[in-house]
Design a protein around this motif. Structure first.
Motif, PDB file in Angstrom:
ATOM      1  N   HIS A  76      23.312-103.791  10.652  1.00 55.94           N
ATOM      2  CA  HIS A  76      24.349-102.922  12.076  1.00 55.94           C
ATOM      3  C   HIS A  76      24.105-102.235  13.005  1.00 55.94           C
ATOM      4  O   HIS A  76      23.841-101.047  13.292  1.00 55.94           O
ATOM      5  N   LEU A 122      20.942-101.947  14.761  1.00 58.55           N
ATOM      6  CA  LEU A 122      19.978-100.618  14.532  1.00 58.55           C
ATOM      7  C   LEU A 122      18.178-101.831  15.072  1.00 58.55           C
ATOM      8  O   LEU A 122      18.944-102.854  14.908  1.00 58.55           O
ATOM      9  N   LYS A 132      24.411 -95.499  15.146  1.00 62.60           N
ATOM     10  CA  LYS A 132      24.119 -96.283  16.091  1.00 62.60           C
ATOM     11  C   LYS A 132      24.186 -95.636  17.478  1.00 62.60           C
ATOM     12  O   LYS A 132      23.542 -96.246  18.105  1.00 62.60           O
TER      13      LYS A 132
END
Length: 453
Positions: free
Chosen positions: A246, A248, A222
């Motif tokens: 997450h 992203l 990340k």
């Protein structure tokens, strides 16, 4: 899976002390394989676990299935071998012994080497040439099969039952890579294997494996700034939500047949004139092509009140006569505008590189991805695939960092020629180091490259 905490801390501490060079990559690989589990007890250890691992890796690195047999002959005749000088082996085990020892090693023991290389490329600035829209790295996900048999199988095989009662046993894996539009190289990342999971009755699948990969590696990558690329299989709400959870980004192929609700909305908006369009005309060197970009923000990915809102774009390329050359559409969480739609589409199209520059290269350009180097009963098949991917990553890093390697590869007509030469040279000539062998090749090709040996 990850390494035990004590091993992870040990490798992490050593990592920070090392300058990122190819030689230190090799040294870090040595430290990692020294931690491989060894099933043997007592004094039955003529060949170390490191010798077995290095022996397996050397076959993939040199792209020479006969490398070890050649080096055994050289050792017998000269008292030294390239297996020792180039790879640091002390003794050369037979292939059956290597397979037996490596069968007990889960592939995740090799993953720290991928991490060391990715960190080194990032810290050294080499990853910057792979950055694209939003200054992100494009991470393409796709699965490939690397073993199939009607008879040979193990507990980790996927099983396909046929109507005639026969069965096919297979191994497949997600093989993620960093890609970039216009860049012929890809950077291999740790794989995720499609294999029966404990506590699950259903067969494992690509979709489930992709989720496991994201859950394990998204926290690690990340910080680099990541955009996930994938085909239509990945353009489903659970995976899109997982990517977003997450932190992203994603650009995923989005086909009409599998997204009927989205395309119904699109059709209605198009009738109202709410679909924005950008048209560009370009010369290919032979003829004019017309690129028509269409895009809409905030469309439902599926039916239902809980549908995720995504942004959609499409590219249709036609000739001046109206003949269609290309058409594809993508969903993304990037807000699309007339200023960025071209770049977002280019990034989405870059996912084909995982098939052409990665999977196809591994299958047809000397890595023999689908060849059965050894199946084993436990982990051998998946570990050997991981070694193969790691060898490909090492070769890519050499092309990026080593001027001799880069120039020699450019001067020789094909990758096959290069590795044919490596096979011949290592069979007949002893070299003190990898750099000495490259210098020998550069001199023979009359290339003007400074000798750093």
């Amino acid at each position: 899976m990850r390494l035990p905490e004590d091993q992870e801390k040990r490798l992490s501490a050593e990592k920070k002390l090392q300058e990122f060079t190819f030689d230190n990559m090799v040294k870090y690989f040595h430290r990692t394989i020294a931690l491989f589990p060894d099933k043997r007890t007592g004094n039955n250890t003529r060949y170390s676990i490191e010798d077995a691992a290095l022996g397996a890796f050397s076959v993939f690195f040199t792209q020479s299935p006969s490398f070890l047999s050649f080096q055994k002959s050289m050792l017998k005749n000269r008292g030294k071998s390239n297996a020792q000088s180039l790879f640091g082996m002390k003794n050369i085990p037979c292939e059956n012994h290597i397979r037996d020892l490596m069968d007990e090693v889960p592939p995740w023991h090799v993953f720290p080497v991928f991490g060391y290389i990715i960190d080194g490329l990032a810290d050294s600035g080499y990853l910057n040439v792979f950055r694209s829209y939003n200054n992100n790295l494009l991470c393409a996900l796709d699965a490939t099969q690397y073993f199939s048999s009607k008879t040979i199988h193990c507990q980790n095989c996927s099983i396909k039952e046929h109507k005639d009662g026969s069965k096919t046993y297979a191994h497949s894996a997600i093989t993620p890579v960093f890609v970039a539009p216009g860049n012929p190289k890809v950077i291999s990342l740790p794989p995720e294997f499609i294999t029966p999971q404990d506590g699950h009755k259903k067969q494992d699948c690509e979709n489930a494996a992709a989720k496991r990969w994201l859950n394990q590696w998204a926290p690690t990558y990340k910080a680099l700034g990541i955009t996930i690329l994938g085909d239509d299989l990945y353009c489903k709400q659970p995976i899109c939500e997982l990517i977003l959870d997450h932190g992203l980004y994603f650009i995923l192929v989005c086909k009409p047949d599998s997204h009927q609700t989205l395309y119904q909305w699109l059709e209605e908006l198009d009738a109202l004139g709410a679909v924005e369009t950008v048209v560009e005309k370009r010369w290919t060197g032979k003829e004019y092509h017309i690129d028509t970009y269409r895009f809409v923000n905030q469309l439902p990915l599926r039916d239902g009140q809980d549908a995720l809102a995504i942004n959609w774009c499409e590219l249709t390329t036609t000739t001046s006569s109206g003949r269609r050359k290309y058409k594809n559409a993508f969903s993304t969480n990037f807000k699309i505008s007339k200023n960025n739609v071209k770049q977002i589409v280019a990034d989405g199209r870059a996912r084909w590189k995982i098939e052409n520059e990665n999977n196809n290269t591994l299958k047809t350009k000397g890595y023999h991805l689908e060849h059965n180097f050894g199946h084993g009963k436990n982990h051998l098949s998946s570990l050997l695939l991981t070694f193969n991917l790691l060898a490909f990553l090492f070769h890519t890093v050499l092309e990026i960092m080593d001027s001799k390697y880069e120039q020699i590869r450019k001067d020789l007509p094909t990758r096959k020629t290069f590795f044919d030469d490596i096979r011949a040279l290592t069979r007949y000539i002893y070299f003190d180091s990898w750099d000495q062998m490259l210098s020998f090749m550069a001199k023979g090709l009359e290339l003007d490259i400074p000798d750093t040996s």
